[in-house]
Structure formats: structure tokens, C-alpha cells
Design a protein around this motif. Sequence first.
Motif, PDB file in Angstrom:
ATOM      1  N   LEU A  74      10.450  50.829  75.074  1.00  0.00           N
ATOM      2  CA  LEU A  74      10.687  51.351  73.719  1.00  0.00           C
ATOM      3  C   LEU A  74       9.371  51.609  72.991  1.00  0.00           C
ATOM      4  O   LEU A  74       9.247  52.585  72.244  1.00  0.00           O
ATOM      5  CB  LEU A  74      11.560  50.370  72.934  1.00  0.00           C
ATOM      6  N   ASP A  81       8.115  55.263  71.620  1.00  0.00           N
ATOM      7  CA  ASP A  81       7.678  55.441  70.236  1.00  0.00           C
ATOM      8  C   ASP A  81       6.274  56.016  70.163  1.00  0.00           C
ATOM      9  O   ASP A  81       6.005  56.949  69.387  1.00  0.00           O
ATOM     10  CB  ASP A  81       7.748  54.096  69.513  1.00  0.00           C
ATOM     11  N   THR A  99      11.870  62.108  71.735  1.00  0.00           N
ATOM     12  CA  THR A  99      13.167  62.037  71.062  1.00  0.00           C
ATOM     13  C   THR A  99      14.334  62.372  71.992  1.00  0.00           C
ATOM     14  O   THR A  99      15.483  62.421  71.536  1.00  0.00           O
ATOM     15  CB  THR A  99      13.203  63.000  69.860  1.00  0.00           C
ATOM     16  N   MET A 148      16.118  44.357  67.608  1.00  0.00           N
ATOM     17  CA  MET A 148      15.678  45.749  67.635  1.00  0.00           C
ATOM     18  C   MET A 148      16.852  46.724  67.696  1.00  0.00           C
ATOM     19  O   MET A 148      16.691  47.908  67.392  1.00  0.00           O
ATOM     20  CB  MET A 148      14.764  45.983  68.851  1.00  0.00           C
ATOM     21  N   GLU A 200      17.714  48.858  64.634  1.00  0.00           N
ATOM     22  CA  GLU A 200      16.570  49.480  63.980  1.00  0.00           C
ATOM     23  C   GLU A 200      16.366  50.934  64.384  1.00  0.00           C
ATOM     24  O   GLU A 200      15.730  51.699  63.662  1.00  0.00           O
ATOM     25  CB  GLU A 200      15.299  48.672  64.276  1.00  0.00           C
ATOM     26  N   ASN A 201      16.848  51.333  65.545  1.00  0.00           N
ATOM     27  CA  ASN A 201      16.643  52.688  66.043  1.00  0.00           C
ATOM     28  C   ASN A 201      17.994  53.373  66.204  1.00  0.00           C
ATOM     29  O   ASN A 201      18.711  53.146  67.168  1.00  0.00           O
ATOM     30  CB  ASN A 201      15.895  52.660  67.385  1.00  0.00           C
ATOM     31  N   GLU A 202      18.339  54.220  65.252  1.00  0.00           N
ATOM     32  CA  GLU A 202      19.647  54.874  65.283  1.00  0.00           C
ATOM     33  C   GLU A 202      19.724  55.976  66.332  1.00  0.00           C
ATOM     34  O   GLU A 202      20.821  56.416  66.689  1.00  0.00           O
ATOM     35  CB  GLU A 202      19.964  55.457  63.904  1.00  0.00           C
ATOM     36  N   ASN A 203      18.576  56.419  66.850  1.00  0.00           N
ATOM     37  CA  ASN A 203      18.565  57.520  67.821  1.00  0.00           C
ATOM     38  C   ASN A 203      18.720  57.045  69.261  1.00  0.00           C
ATOM     39  O   ASN A 203      18.984  57.858  70.153  1.00  0.00           O
ATOM     40  CB  ASN A 203      17.269  58.328  67.680  1.00  0.00           C
ATOM     41  N   ARG A 256      24.154  47.378  69.358  1.00  0.00           N
ATOM     42  CA  ARG A 256      24.122  47.329  67.895  1.00  0.00           C
ATOM     43  C   ARG A 256      25.490  47.004  67.277  1.00  0.00           C
ATOM     44  O   ARG A 256      25.560  46.563  66.127  1.00  0.00           O
ATOM     45  CB  ARG A 256      23.609  48.647  67.326  1.00  0.00           C
TER      46      ARG A 256
END
Length: 335
Positions: free
Chosen positions: A248, A252, A257, A274, A277-280, A322
Motif C-alpha cells: 500500500l 501511494d 489509482t 488502514m 482510510e482508503n476508499e479507492n 472495512r
Amino acid sequence: MRKVLNVIALLLLIMVPLLTACGGTSTDSGTSSPGNDSGTDSSGSDSGTKKHKIGILAPAVTHGWVAAVAYNAEARAKELSNDIDYQIQTSSNAEEMTSQLDDLMTWGAEAIVAFPQWEGMEVPIQKALDAGIKVVNFDIVIDAKGVYRVSGDNEDMGIQGAKYIVDKIGKEGNVVMLEVPTSGSVSELRKKGFVDTMKEIAPDMKIETYATKFTREDGLKDFADILTSTPKIDAVYSMDDETSIGVLQAIDEAGRTDIKVVTGGGGMQEYFKMMPENENIWIESALYSPAMVKDAVDVALKLLNGESVEEVKVIPTTIVDRDNYKDFLDDNSPY
């Protein structure tokens, strides 16, 4: 004459309690420590029963999950301190673990809980088994006759990882699989479950396989190289939470993407946090708790008590992402 007799009587009255005190016995008030076969309970009195001796062999700490294995094994041994004496040893390679196994046999271990993470442990473990010592392996499958084992379902972790990726990206795409050949059967079984399931449910999925290790540093370094040579990646099948944290970070830092899923395995609290924290990216972990080693210690004690146990005890896989990560947060966890 009467005065003399009175003096003698007085002296006898004084000497009797003194002689009694000198000839009496005292009771130690301490508890039994590892390696001490005292047979005393926590109050210091004689329990009347001999404690079983259990040795614990674990790898030296090179990885948070491994550290938690040793932590949980010793925690359970302490909880059973009224029933067992124990010694725990950590090693950096197969040769050192073999030497420690010999030390435990000399100490008089009746059972050994071993996490034989390296190749080459088959012969020394078979030697212990042939000597009548009960051996319970944690996690690792080895070719030794008579060994018991407690582990998570490594193959099912791969199966669930394949299903998760297909659920998130569909039946076609580009997947990078990060295997860890140095981990022996752990990686082999997770890879088998993943590959076989993909062939069954998504035969058109393209899978590229790369070797790495169960550390975030290796995950970062290796996946950074993969990103430079692979222009399109839809998902990453990583077998370990620590590796996935490095993956990850590489994603980043590269500003990519295109990646929609990164799997993991183990049950690391930092990794759980984590997830939202990352919606993608769907961040997933196949729960493989190091606390399972407590079951291995329990199996060893049951064997010494003459109880019937399964030769292989497999802990089912649970998927964390999540949507449910809050259910698995534990501030007291060392991992």
C-alpha cells in the motif's frame, strides 16, 4: 535441695520450646518458576501432583506476527502454571532450533510445542517423537510421523482471497500474486487455494506471480519494482498483512489509482485501522490469529493428561475488511 529442683524445672520449661523450634521444618512460600519441578501450588504448599514439563520453540522475532506467537504461547503457559513447568526458546535458523530442541529433551520435556518455520526440522522433530515426547506443531506441516498440529486453514485463505477479488473486480483483470517461498507450506497452501479457485471461478483472470517476504520492507521494495514494470494491475493477492502494508505504501508513493483490491493475512491491528482510510482500495485480511498457538499448548497438555485429541486442528478462516474491521480491533493485542 528444693531450690535446685525448682531451677532445673525452670530450665526445662525454657529449653523445650527452643528445641522444638530448632528441630522443626519451614515451608517455602514462592511459586514454581520455569524449569523448576517443585510441585508446589501458588500458595507454596505441596500440591501432591507432579507438573508436566512442556517446551516451546519459536522463531526469533523478525515479524510482528511471529512476535505475537511467542507472546501468546508464553501467556498460555503462565495461565497453566499450576499444571505445567515450561521453557520457551527462540531461534534464528533450523540449526539453532535443533540445538534448543536437544536442550529441551535434556531438561526432560514431556511435550514440545514447535513453530518450525524453516526446512530441515523433520529429522530432529522425528528424533523427539521417537524418544516418546509429544510434539505439537503450530502452523507448519512437516514430514514427521506422530506429530500433532494446530493451524489456520492456509488453503482456505487462498480460496477466500480469490473469491474476494472476483467479487470486487469481476471475472477478468490483471492480478499480481505475491508468494513467499521461504515460508514453506504456508505459502504453498495459500497459493494453491488461490490459483485453483481462480481457475474454477474466473479462468480468464491473468495472474502474474512474484516472490517476496513477510515484511513490510520487502513488500514495499518488491512491489515498487513490480509497479515500474507492470502498467495495469487490478488487484494484488498478498498473503500477509505486513507485506500488504508495504504494498500500500508503494502504491501511494507511485500515485497509482488502478489497483482496486489488496488482500492480506494474519490479523494485524495496524492493518485493520488502514481499511477505512482508503476508499479507492478494498483492503482485506484473512484472519489468521497468532493467538491460535494457545490451542497448541492446550493440545500438548491434553496429550500428557491422556486425553483424546485430533491429530490436526484447523481454525476456520474469517475475512476482515472495512465493513467489519471494528469487530476485530483489540488495543491489548501485541500484533
